[in-house]
Design a protein around this motif. Structure first.
Motif, PDB file in Angstrom:
ATOM      1  N   CYS A   1       0.838  -1.200   0.000  1.00 50.91           N
ATOM      2  CA  CYS A   1       0.000   0.000   0.000  1.00 50.91           C
ATOM      3  C   CYS A   1       0.872   1.249   0.000  1.00 50.91           C
ATOM      4  O   CYS A   1       1.726   1.414   0.854  1.00 50.91           O
TER       5      CYS A   1
ATOM      6  N   ASN B   1       0.052   4.285   0.623  1.00 52.01           N
ATOM      7  CA  ASN B   1      -0.372   5.368   1.501  1.00 52.01           C
ATOM      8  C   ASN B   1      -0.458   4.968   2.960  1.00 52.01           C
ATOM      9  O   ASN B   1      -0.938   5.744   3.777  1.00 52.01           O
TER      10      ASN B   1
ATOM     11  N   ILE C   1      -3.418   0.542   5.123  1.00 53.09           N
ATOM     12  CA  ILE C   1      -3.734  -0.755   5.712  1.00 53.09           C
ATOM     13  C   ILE C   1      -2.795  -0.984   6.885  1.00 53.09           C
ATOM     14  O   ILE C   1      -1.592  -0.758   6.778  1.00 53.09           O
TER      15      ILE C   1
ATOM     16  N   TRP D   1      -8.467  -0.778   7.766  1.00 53.95           N
ATOM     17  CA  TRP D   1      -8.405  -0.101   6.468  1.00 53.95           C
ATOM     18  C   TRP D   1      -8.894   1.322   6.651  1.00 53.95           C
ATOM     19  O   TRP D   1      -9.966   1.546   7.193  1.00 53.95           O
TER      20      TRP D   1
ATOM     21  N   CYS E   1      -7.099   6.106   1.638  1.00 49.95           N
ATOM     22  CA  CYS E   1      -6.992   5.143   0.537  1.00 49.95           C
ATOM     23  C   CYS E   1      -7.192   5.874  -0.790  1.00 49.95           C
ATOM     24  O   CYS E   1      -8.059   6.726  -0.905  1.00 49.95           O
ATOM     25  N   THR E   2      -6.380   5.547  -1.770  1.00 54.71           N
ATOM     26  CA  THR E   2      -6.536   6.172  -3.079  1.00 54.71           C
ATOM     27  C   THR E   2      -7.116   5.203  -4.101  1.00 54.71           C
ATOM     28  O   THR E   2      -7.077   5.475  -5.289  1.00 54.71           O
TER      29      THR E   2
ATOM     30  N   CYS F   1      -6.096   2.378  -5.351  1.00 50.95           N
ATOM     31  CA  CYS F   1      -5.131   2.107  -6.399  1.00 50.95           C
ATOM     32  C   CYS F   1      -5.061   0.629  -6.738  1.00 50.95           C
ATOM     33  O   CYS F   1      -4.408   0.247  -7.688  1.00 50.95           O
ATOM     34  N   ASN F   2      -5.706  -0.211  -5.951  1.00 46.85           N
ATOM     35  CA  ASN F   2      -5.771  -1.636  -6.258  1.00 46.85           C
ATOM     36  C   ASN F   2      -4.467  -2.388  -5.965  1.00 46.85           C
ATOM     37  O   ASN F   2      -4.373  -3.575  -6.251  1.00 46.85           O
TER      38      ASN F   2
ATOM     39  N   CYS G   1      -3.201  -3.345  -3.191  1.00 43.18           N
ATOM     40  CA  CYS G   1      -3.341  -4.364  -2.159  1.00 43.18           C
ATOM     41  C   CYS G   1      -3.920  -5.651  -2.751  1.00 43.18           C
ATOM     42  O   CYS G   1      -3.456  -6.749  -2.446  1.00 43.18           O
TER      43      CYS G   1
HETATM   44  S1  SF4 Z   1      -6.347   0.482  -2.678  1.00 41.18           S
HETATM   45 FE1  SF4 Z   1      -4.244   1.238  -2.585  1.00 41.18          FE
HETATM   46  S2  SF4 Z   1      -4.314   2.892  -1.091  1.00 41.18           S
HETATM   47 FE2  SF4 Z   1      -6.180   1.697  -0.821  1.00 41.18          FE
HETATM   48  S3  SF4 Z   1      -5.666   0.236   0.773  1.00 41.18           S
HETATM   49 FE3  SF4 Z   1      -5.272  -0.786  -1.185  1.00 41.18          FE
HETATM   50  S4  SF4 Z   1      -3.125  -0.405  -1.577  1.00 41.18           S
HETATM   51 FE4  SF4 Z   1      -3.737   1.034   0.005  1.00 41.18          FE
END
Ligand code: SF4
Ligand code: SF4
Lengths: 387, 241
Positions: free
Chosen positions: B111, B113, B116, B136, B141-142, B144-145, B147
């Motif tokens: 992640c 940012n 998590i 979470w 959270c951005t 960004c997928n 994770c």
């Molecule tokens: S989507 Fe990206 S920012 Fe959000 S929890 Fe998952 S890794 Fe982190």
């Protein structure tokens, strides 16, 4: 060439040149940072003499988030998602620029499937960006209808993105070594639907706005910038091409699948707002042409060549890659120490930063009413200026 | 002066940048010099263009079938998001509500940012590390997928809930797991070996959506009233270490 550096105070306190027979006094007006026509938090200090603009000083930094600095604390794979937030209307091209830089440094050979999908996605993104710009330009010039039409047609394309990627604006789809996901089974059909739907709409755009004599008069011979001025300011993208320089990296230094497709580069001859307007509308058409050539023959293959768990450590030294986004040349420069996953320094040569300075050259000694047309025709995305 | 006919005056030719020949289309301009039109023609074409533009607008007025807007929230029941839509993060559960996640931490590392935070504990029965709490933070959270991409156990998914607005930002910090305890793989392995299954299942502790020893998640802050919802109370500290 010697560069003169002046502070904002110095520039403000320059005494007025008295070329005005009435000897009126010059005054300053702030446009922005919250002005709707600046497309974001851009502040322009206008030195005015009556209604005549004597100087435009862009003041930046109202949406500076330190993305380059944050990038130094992230891996290359993580950094990709931050570039979405620079020029959010060419998010996918920004992702691609980072990926291209990493792949060039690692000498990764990509398969045709990845290149084709990337190219199609980037062109779709260019179309939706230009459609949005088209609508906003109409609104800036006082016509609200184009805004709704532009958004309506753009929605079809964002739906495609949403189906394949899950996001509409900040997608983080193109990753170093491939793509985040394979395309959705409906993708090809949807893209074809959009082409069938949107191509006639472009003609409608022409009827509604391009052919309209009021728009033509507001754009023609307004904000002229010559090829020489544009190149010396570092302007790129449709703004440069409108001045007659056919510099398009998709043609000059092809990346992705651009080397295999046939398209024409739209250029202008004078470099005024009308040329910039027309170049973008024509680019929408050319982008559809590119997609039509690719969409039926996406080859089979893997869509991700490097495992997400594998560390990306670039060789020691500096690495650079650039490509053409919807607004111009985006370059990503990274310095790696060869040991760590994080770059030592990362820098973006963003198209909007260079384009915004041309607003002064365009607007000098023009009327204040033309300033909005000039800004609109530059198609500025402010988060990309400040980063 | 002069009306620009967007259809007619485009010229295509080849120029070069560096050594690369490039096919270009040149923007149309109004006719000038020898081909310039008379003032009357210009006026006629200009006035006509206004009506052509008006025709488009009126066309939509009389054809409301082309309207594409949706009536949200009236269509809330029938609204269907795309299956890959990134709504809110959640843990995949099977029919018995057992999760796949074993607290391996890969998503936390991926992640960008720090959205998590995983806490692990050691199970007293099978002596394995397992998930104690999966935090979470939607607020940072951005989407960004990364994770999901990083998870080796296919334990995460996106729900299609996009209505994430809340009145208190402490409510944006979610505990995603319903229970602290062994993942479905460990349970199945124990069942296969018939090795202390009942005991293993008994180590599960419930976890509420909000709660736990973390900043903001249902905690008190100076000057801010305590947050009490039916989802905030759980046994805040783990029993096993
Ligand atoms: S989507 Fe990206 S920012 Fe959000 S929890 Fe998952 S890794 Fe982190
Ligand atoms: S969600 Fe996946 S990656 Fe994250 S801790 Fe659980 S199993 Fe590991």
């Amino acid at each position: 060439m010697a560069v003169k550096i002046s502070t904002l105070e110095e520039r403000i306190s320059v005494p007025a040149e008295g070329d005005n027979p009435l000897n009126t006094q010059e005054y300053f007006i702030n446009m922005g940072p919250q002005h709707p026509a600046t497309h974001g938090v851009l502040r322009l200090m206008l030195k005015l003499d009556g209604e005549t603009v004597r100087e435009v000083i862009p003041v930046l930094g109202y949406i500076h988030r330190g993305i380059e600095k944050i990038g130094e604390h992230q891996t290359y794979r993580q950094f990709v998602h931050l570039t979405d937030r620079c020029d959010y209307l060419s998010a996918m091209m920004n992702n691609w620029a980072v990926s291209l830089m990493v792949e060039k440094a690692m000498q990764t050979q990509l398969n045709d499937r990845i290149e084709y999908i990337r190219t199609i996605m980037a062109e779709l993104e260019r179309i939706q960006s230009h459609m949005l710009w088209w609508g906003v330009l109409g609104m800036d010039l006082g016509a609200f209808t184009p805004f709704l039409y532009g958004f309506r047609d753009r929605e079809m394309i964002t739906d495609i993105f949403e189906e394949t990627i899950g996001c509409r604006l900040t997608m983080n789809y193109i990753q170093p070594g491939g793509l985040m996901d394979d395309i959705h089974p409906n993708f090809v059909k949807r893209v074809k639907d959009v082409i069938a739907y949107a191509k006639p709409k472009i003609d409608e755009y022409e009827e509604l706005l391009s052919g309209n004599v009021i728009i033509q008069e507001r754009l023609r011979n307004v904000g002229t910038i010559t090829a020489e001025q544009a190149t010396s300011l570092g302007v790129t993208g449709p703004v440069l091409r409108a001045s007659g320089v056919a510099l398009d990296l998709r043609r000059v230094a092809p990346y992705g699948a651009y080397g295999q497709v046939d398209f024409e580069v739209a250029v202008g001859s004078v470099g005024d707002c009308w040329d910039r307007y027309w170049v973008r509308v024509e680019e929408i058409r050319q982008s559809f042409r590119i997609i039509e050539q690719l969409i039926d023959n996406i080859p089979a293959g893997k869509t991700m060549l490097s495992k997400p768990a594998k560390k990306i450590i670039l060789p020691e030294g500096s690495h650079y890659a650039q490509l053409e986004t919807a607004r111009g040349i985006l370059g990503i420069y990274a310095v790696s120490d060869g040991k760590s996953e994080n770059p030592v320094r990362i820098h973006m040569r963003s198209p909007n930063y260079h384009n915004v300075w041309s607003v002064d050259a365009m607007t000098r000694n023009a009327r204040i009413g033309d300033l909005v047309a000039n800004i609109s025709s530059l198609d500025i995305v402010v988060p990309d200026i400040d980063r | 002066m002069g009306y620009i006919d967007t259809k007619k005056s485009t010229k295509a030719k080849v120029t070069t940048v560096g050594n690369t020949p490039i096919n270009v289309v040149i923007a149309p301009r109004s006719p000038s010099g020898a081909d310039s039109e008379s003032l009357l023609t210009t006026i006629f074409k200009s006035v006509k263009s206004l009506f052509v533009g008006m025709k488009v607008t009126i066309g939509y007025l009389v054809r409301p079938s082309t309207v594409v807007t949706q009536q949200y929230p009236e269509n809330r029941e029938t609204l269907k998001m795309f299956d890959r839509f990134r709504g809110q993060l959640r843990l995949i559960k099977d029919e018995n509500n057992y999760m796949n996640c074993n607290g391996c931490n890969f998503c936390e590392i991926a992640c960008p940012n720090g959205s998590i935070v995983i806490t692990d504990q050691r199970n007293p029965v099978n002596e394995k590390l397992e998930l104690e709490r999966f935090l979470w933070r939607l607020d940072s959270c951005t989407f960004c997928n990364a994770c999901l991409q990083a998870c080796p156990h296919d334990a995460l998914e996106w729900s299609d809930g996009f209505e994430a607005a809340v009145y208190d930002r402490r409510l944006l910090v979610y505990t995603l797991n319903d229970y602290a305890g062994p993942p479905v793989k460990a349970i199945n392995r124990a069942k296969k070996k018939e090795d202390r299954v009942e005991e293993l299942l008994a180590t599960m502790e419930p976890r509420k959506q909000y709660g736990g020893p973390v900043p903001l998640a249902g905690r008190k802050m100076p000057g801010v009233p305590a947050l009490e919802t039916e989802n905030t109370k759980d046994n805040a500290s783990p029993k096993h270490k």
